[in-house]
Scaffold this motif. Structure first.
Motif, PDB file in Angstrom:
ATOM      1  N   CYS A 462      37.320  -5.905  14.719  1.00  0.00           N
ATOM      2  CA  CYS A 462      38.291  -6.974  14.969  1.00  0.00           C
ATOM      3  C   CYS A 462      37.567  -8.319  14.940  1.00  0.00           C
ATOM      4  O   CYS A 462      36.487  -8.466  15.530  1.00  0.00           O
ATOM      5  CB  CYS A 462      38.963  -6.791  16.326  1.00  0.00           C
ATOM      6  SG  CYS A 462      39.912  -5.254  16.488  1.00  0.00           S
ATOM      7  N   TYR A 519      50.530  -6.018   8.096  1.00  0.00           N
ATOM      8  CA  TYR A 519      50.362  -6.021   9.550  1.00  0.00           C
ATOM      9  C   TYR A 519      51.647  -5.593  10.249  1.00  0.00           C
ATOM     10  O   TYR A 519      52.766  -5.837   9.766  1.00  0.00           O
ATOM     11  CB  TYR A 519      49.993  -7.418  10.044  1.00  0.00           C
ATOM     12  CG  TYR A 519      48.505  -7.686  10.088  1.00  0.00           C
ATOM     13  CD1 TYR A 519      47.728  -7.219  11.137  1.00  0.00           C
ATOM     14  CD2 TYR A 519      47.896  -8.416   9.079  1.00  0.00           C
ATOM     15  CE1 TYR A 519      46.364  -7.480  11.181  1.00  0.00           C
ATOM     16  CE2 TYR A 519      46.530  -8.676   9.111  1.00  0.00           C
ATOM     17  CZ  TYR A 519      45.769  -8.200  10.171  1.00  0.00           C
ATOM     18  OH  TYR A 519      44.428  -8.453  10.208  1.00  0.00           O
ATOM     19  N   TYR A 521      53.131  -5.985  14.360  1.00  0.00           N
ATOM     20  CA  TYR A 521      52.810  -6.702  15.592  1.00  0.00           C
ATOM     21  C   TYR A 521      53.659  -6.162  16.734  1.00  0.00           C
ATOM     22  O   TYR A 521      54.812  -5.756  16.551  1.00  0.00           O
ATOM     23  CB  TYR A 521      53.081  -8.200  15.425  1.00  0.00           C
ATOM     24  CG  TYR A 521      52.436  -8.800  14.204  1.00  0.00           C
ATOM     25  CD1 TYR A 521      51.100  -9.151  14.213  1.00  0.00           C
ATOM     26  CD2 TYR A 521      53.167  -8.995  13.034  1.00  0.00           C
ATOM     27  CE1 TYR A 521      50.498  -9.698  13.092  1.00  0.00           C
ATOM     28  CE2 TYR A 521      52.578  -9.537  11.907  1.00  0.00           C
ATOM     29  CZ  TYR A 521      51.239  -9.886  11.935  1.00  0.00           C
ATOM     30  OH  TYR A 521      50.651 -10.419  10.827  1.00  0.00           O
ATOM     31  N   THR A 532      48.359  -4.590  14.198  1.00  0.00           N
ATOM     32  CA  THR A 532      47.931  -3.283  13.694  1.00  0.00           C
ATOM     33  C   THR A 532      47.959  -3.291  12.173  1.00  0.00           C
ATOM     34  O   THR A 532      48.942  -3.746  11.564  1.00  0.00           O
ATOM     35  CB  THR A 532      48.838  -2.165  14.228  1.00  0.00           C
ATOM     36  OG1 THR A 532      48.785  -2.162  15.659  1.00  0.00           O
ATOM     37  CG2 THR A 532      48.388  -0.804  13.707  1.00  0.00           C
ATOM     38  N   SER A 534      46.848  -0.686   8.730  1.00  0.00           N
ATOM     39  CA  SER A 534      46.479   0.678   8.331  1.00  0.00           C
ATOM     40  C   SER A 534      46.102   0.721   6.853  1.00  0.00           C
ATOM     41  O   SER A 534      46.750   0.069   6.023  1.00  0.00           O
ATOM     42  CB  SER A 534      47.634   1.656   8.579  1.00  0.00           C
ATOM     43  OG  SER A 534      47.921   1.750   9.955  1.00  0.00           O
ATOM     44  N   THR A 550      43.609   3.376  11.031  1.00  0.00           N
ATOM     45  CA  THR A 550      44.507   2.400  11.649  1.00  0.00           C
ATOM     46  C   THR A 550      43.764   1.691  12.765  1.00  0.00           C
ATOM     47  O   THR A 550      43.111   2.332  13.591  1.00  0.00           O
ATOM     48  CB  THR A 550      45.763   3.085  12.210  1.00  0.00           C
ATOM     49  OG1 THR A 550      46.455   3.741  11.137  1.00  0.00           O
ATOM     50  CG2 THR A 550      46.688   2.076  12.866  1.00  0.00           C
ATOM     51  N   LYS A 551      43.868   0.380  12.773  1.00  0.00           N
ATOM     52  CA  LYS A 551      43.192  -0.401  13.797  1.00  0.00           C
ATOM     53  C   LYS A 551      44.170  -1.380  14.430  1.00  0.00           C
ATOM     54  O   LYS A 551      44.897  -2.092  13.727  1.00  0.00           O
ATOM     55  CB  LYS A 551      42.015  -1.173  13.193  1.00  0.00           C
ATOM     56  CG  LYS A 551      41.204  -1.960  14.206  1.00  0.00           C
ATOM     57  CD  LYS A 551      40.505  -1.055  15.203  1.00  0.00           C
ATOM     58  CE  LYS A 551      39.593  -1.840  16.141  1.00  0.00           C
ATOM     59  NZ  LYS A 551      38.937  -0.967  17.130  1.00  0.00           N
ATOM     60  N   THR A 552      44.197  -1.398  15.757  1.00  0.00           N
ATOM     61  CA  THR A 552      45.011  -2.346  16.518  1.00  0.00           C
ATOM     62  C   THR A 552      44.077  -3.273  17.280  1.00  0.00           C
ATOM     63  O   THR A 552      43.181  -2.814  18.000  1.00  0.00           O
ATOM     64  CB  THR A 552      45.938  -1.612  17.493  1.00  0.00           C
ATOM     65  OG1 THR A 552      46.821  -0.765  16.747  1.00  0.00           O
ATOM     66  CG2 THR A 552      46.752  -2.599  18.311  1.00  0.00           C
ATOM     67  N   CYS A 553      44.288  -4.579  17.112  1.00  0.00           N
ATOM     68  CA  CYS A 553      43.427  -5.570  17.752  1.00  0.00           C
ATOM     69  C   CYS A 553      44.273  -6.533  18.579  1.00  0.00           C
ATOM     70  O   CYS A 553      45.427  -6.835  18.240  1.00  0.00           O
ATOM     71  CB  CYS A 553      42.643  -6.367  16.704  1.00  0.00           C
ATOM     72  SG  CYS A 553      41.543  -5.359  15.694  1.00  0.00           S
ATOM     73  N   SER A 715      58.452  -3.923  17.343  1.00  0.00           N
ATOM     74  CA  SER A 715      57.565  -4.042  16.184  1.00  0.00           C
ATOM     75  C   SER A 715      58.363  -4.524  15.000  1.00  0.00           C
ATOM     76  O   SER A 715      59.595  -4.504  15.017  1.00  0.00           O
ATOM     77  CB  SER A 715      56.906  -2.695  15.861  1.00  0.00           C
ATOM     78  OG  SER A 715      57.894  -1.760  15.491  1.00  0.00           O
TER      79      SER A 715
END
Length: 733
Positions: A462, A519, A521, A532, A534, A550-553, A715
């Motif tokens: 991130c 993205y 949100y 997020t 992916s 998948t990454k959520t920051c 979301s």
């Protein structure tokens, strides 16, 4: 220089003599070159033991130029040649017989037969004392003596000893013994079989007529000519039990290289001695100590073994007279297969091919290794990633261990659908040389390592402005496609969406800025929001999704605006820039003063509302559409809900969408776009002139709602996942 039981031996290093050593015999009459024919005639044998790097000369104690005094004196010259110049080295020694002589002794050398008998006859029965003993059976005049050869197949005439010498036969009188020597294969010899064993026999009778007395001496040389045979790991050699008359079984002792082995050590060394059908059979194990091994290249790698058998056979006749036979025999096995041993010791977990090449004979040397067609000389240079380790073993063989990284570029890699694995293939061609010499032998081996494959996973970080993805390529990552949603990730796609992409043979780097396509949100608030992103991994052939990264920051932006694909604008803004110094707002709202913020923190506010509500205006341009609204703030303490006095304290917020990506535009309840819109926050700036715009403006009338704030969905999925196509209702429905 060594004195042995019945011969004198010289052994010289071939490195000093050269490949063709020469010897001369020396006596009081001169020097005599020992050629092949002269050696067989005069009691010498010369053997080149190339496997040991030696030349060996054996001389009978009764050889032609031995000086007979108190002992046996030998004088030889060794002749070497260097750059065309001969050098002479004198080799002299005097020997005495270490064993007493038997009445009759026979030597079966590799190139001649020799028999010696005691020269005094026993007393005649009934004779007087005056004639009880006869003198030596030899006269200085060789013409007095004659010899006749007895052959069962023909009658041969007698000849004098001078003629016999010219024919290659030697008769001599040494140390009270009559000596007879002959090369093998003479015309007067004959071949027969005794109990199935081939035997060569020469039967010479020496006689002399002196007055009315005739003296005759029988000299019989009989030698087994068995060349030996190989059977089940043993070299077998046989000789008849009864070559000479014997009252019982003969006594046998034998060994290798001129050394007799004690009876107790015979079994310990693995030798076999058996008597069968009046034949003595000797068995020598192929790997017996004292034997010599040599590799040979034909269609395959072969080997043969050489044994210098030394055997003593003793028999006693009815008169209790002892006969001793001494055998020197060189036995050679047939060509035997000598396969190399190759073992795949690859450890996939360590990521390395490991191939063991074993049972390499000591006279075979590895000179190069070919890997998938590329050749590398041995020893390997330090610049390559492969290793080759040699180990020498106590059995005089040696082995090599080759190690090659599984992922080295030289390794062929193929994906196997049948095995659902990546196959790493290495074809190896070893080039070996038999020493001495340069004839090559090629040994090939192929090895395949199976590695389970799994879709890759990105390393993710991130950042303040987005999310960075990194993938270190594996050799089989070409099997997958990487997609954003359903779109394949390519440099063109990255450029269109505003990503930063770097892709080479080693790694893939992708930087995804905030508020770009893809993205999602949630948990949006004044203190930030969760974003997020992916990347999907799909099977290249079927497009099935295999896995995803998948990454959520958490992003802590003080101001931001989001324009979703389903027609919502979400904005966090700090209004301090449009406030007079020292004033604090008492109320915030949009063009529709009933649209109030979801959250307030001093001068920072959060609004979230549908684009078609809260008095938003729509501006149509040639290629896009812009939805615009304004955020107002009141500083008057008398400001009330529903009353919106003129105020310069405002800020414009807007979302712009490309027309080509919109599916629904002016529907009150529906909004659908392929892409997120581009948002802007525009502080109010007072000007004296109106700004002209080429866009056409449509004003959406403010709509009164029951709730002072609008609900924000948890979301905002992209249009590709929530797209609703037009449905034409049938009449009556």
């Amino acid at each position: 220089l060594e004195c042995r039981d019945r011969y004198f031996m010289i052994a010289v290093d071939l490195a000093a003599t050269g490949d063709v050593p020469r010897f001369e015999a020396v006596d009081g009459t001169g020097t005599y070159a020992i050629t092949e024919d002269y050696a067989a005639k005069c009691g010498y044998s010369i053997s080149i033991l190339s496997l040991l790097g030696l030349v060996e000369l054996r001389a009978s104690y009764f050889s032609c130029h031995t000086e007979k005094g108190a002992g046996f004196s030998f004088r030889f010259n060794l002749i070497t040649t260097y750059e065309g110049v001969d050098a002479y080295y004198a080799l002299n020694k005097t020997c005495s017989s270490p064993l007493p002589w038997s009445p009759r002794e026979v030597t079966c050398e590799v190139n001649y037969m020799e028999v010696s008998v005691r020269s005094e006859l026993p007393c005649q029965s009934g004779s007087s004392d005056d004639s009880s003993t006869l003198g030596p059976l030899y006269s200085p005049s060789t013409e007095v003596w004659q010899v006749t050869f007895q052959n069962p197949y023909q009658q041969l005439p007698p000849m004098n000893l001078s003629q016999a010498r010219q024919e290659g036969y030697i008769f001599d009188h040494v140390h009270d013994r009559i000596v007879f020597r002959t090369p093998y294969g003479q015309p007067e010899s004959y071949h027969t079989e005794v109990t199935g064993v081939p035997v060569e026999v020469v039967h010479a009778t020496v006689f002399s007529r002196q007055s009315w007395v005739v003296v005759m001496v029988d000299l019989i040389a009989a030698c087994s000519m068995d060349e030996g045979s190989y059977d089940s790991g043993y070299m077998i050699w046989g000789t008849p039990e009864a070559l000479y008359p014997s009252l019982g079984t003969t006594q046998i002792s034998f060994g290798l290289n001129g050394n007799l082995v004690e009876q107790a050590a015979v079994v310990q060394k693995g030798f076999i001695m058996e008597r069968y059908n009046s034949t003595v059979q000797i068995g020598i194990p192929y790997d017996a100590e004292g034997g010599y091994r040599k590799s040979f290249v034909s269609d395959c790698l072969s080997e043969f073994y050489i044994f210098n058998l030394y055997l003593k056979q003793t028999s006693v006749d009815e008169r209790h007279e002892e006969t001793v036979l001494w055998f020197h025999r060189t036995l050679v096995t047939p060509l035997l297969s000598s396969p190399l041993f190759t073992e795949d010791q690859t450890d996939v977990d360590n990521g390395t091919f490991s191939i063991h090449l074993g049972k390499v004979p000591r006279d075979v040397e590895l000179t190069s290794v070919q890997l998938n067609g590329q050749e590398f000389a041995v020893p390997f240079s330090d610049s390559i990633a492969y290793t080759l380790t040699e180990v020498r073993h106590s059995n005089k063989s040696h082995s090599y261990t080759l190690k090659v990284p599984l992922h080295d570029p030289i390794v062929i890699q193929e994906f196997s659908k049948e095995n659902a694995a990546m196959l790493h293939k290495l074809d190896i061609n070893y080039t070996l040389i038999v020493k001495p010499g340069d004839e090559p032998y090629y040994h090939t081996f192929s090895v395949t390592a199976r590695m389970a494959v799994s879709p890759p996973s990105f390393d993710v970080v991130c950042t303040e402005s987005g999310i960075d993805f990194k993938l270190a390529y594996r050799s089989f990552d070409y099997l997958w496609d990487f997609t954003i949603g359903s779109d394949r990730l390519t440099p063109v796609l990255a450029a269109n969406h505003g990503y930063t992409m770097s892709n080479d043979s080693q790694s893939l780097l992708l930087s995804v800025p905030l508020f770009t396509h893809g993205y999602k949100y949630k948990d949006i608030g004044l203190n930030g929001f969760l974003g997020t992103f992916s990347i999907l991994v799909r099977d290249r052939e079927t497009a099935d999704i295999l896995t995803s990264t998948t990454k959520t920051c958490l992003f802590n932006a003080t101001e931001f605006i989001m324009c979703s694909t389903n027609g919502w604008m979400t904005v966090v803004v700090d209004l301090s820039a449009v406030l007079p110094s020292g004033e604090m707002p008492t109320r915030f709202h949009l063009l529709n003063n009933f649209c109030v913020p979801k959250a307030v923190d001093g001068t920072r506010v959060l609004f979230s509302f549908p684009l078609h509500s809260c008095g938003s205006t729509v501006k149509l341009a040639k290629e896009n559409v812009t939805y615009q609204n304004k955020i107002y703030l009141d500083t008057s303490e008398n400001a009330v809900e529903g009353f919106n006095p003129p105020t310069p304290h405002r800020m414009t917020v807007q979302c712009t969408y490309p027309l080509v990506g919109l599916h629904r535009l002016f529907s009150i309840h529906k909004f659908e776009s392929d892409k997120e819109g581009v948002g802007r926050i525009i502080p109010f700036v007072e000007t004296t002139k109106a700004t002209m715009t080429p866009a056409k403006m449509t004003t959406i009338a403010p709509q009164r709602t029951r709730s002072p704030s609008l609900h924000l969905p948890p979301s905002y999925p992209t249009a590709r996942y929530i797209k609703v196509y037009r449905v034409h209702n049938k009449p009556g429905q």
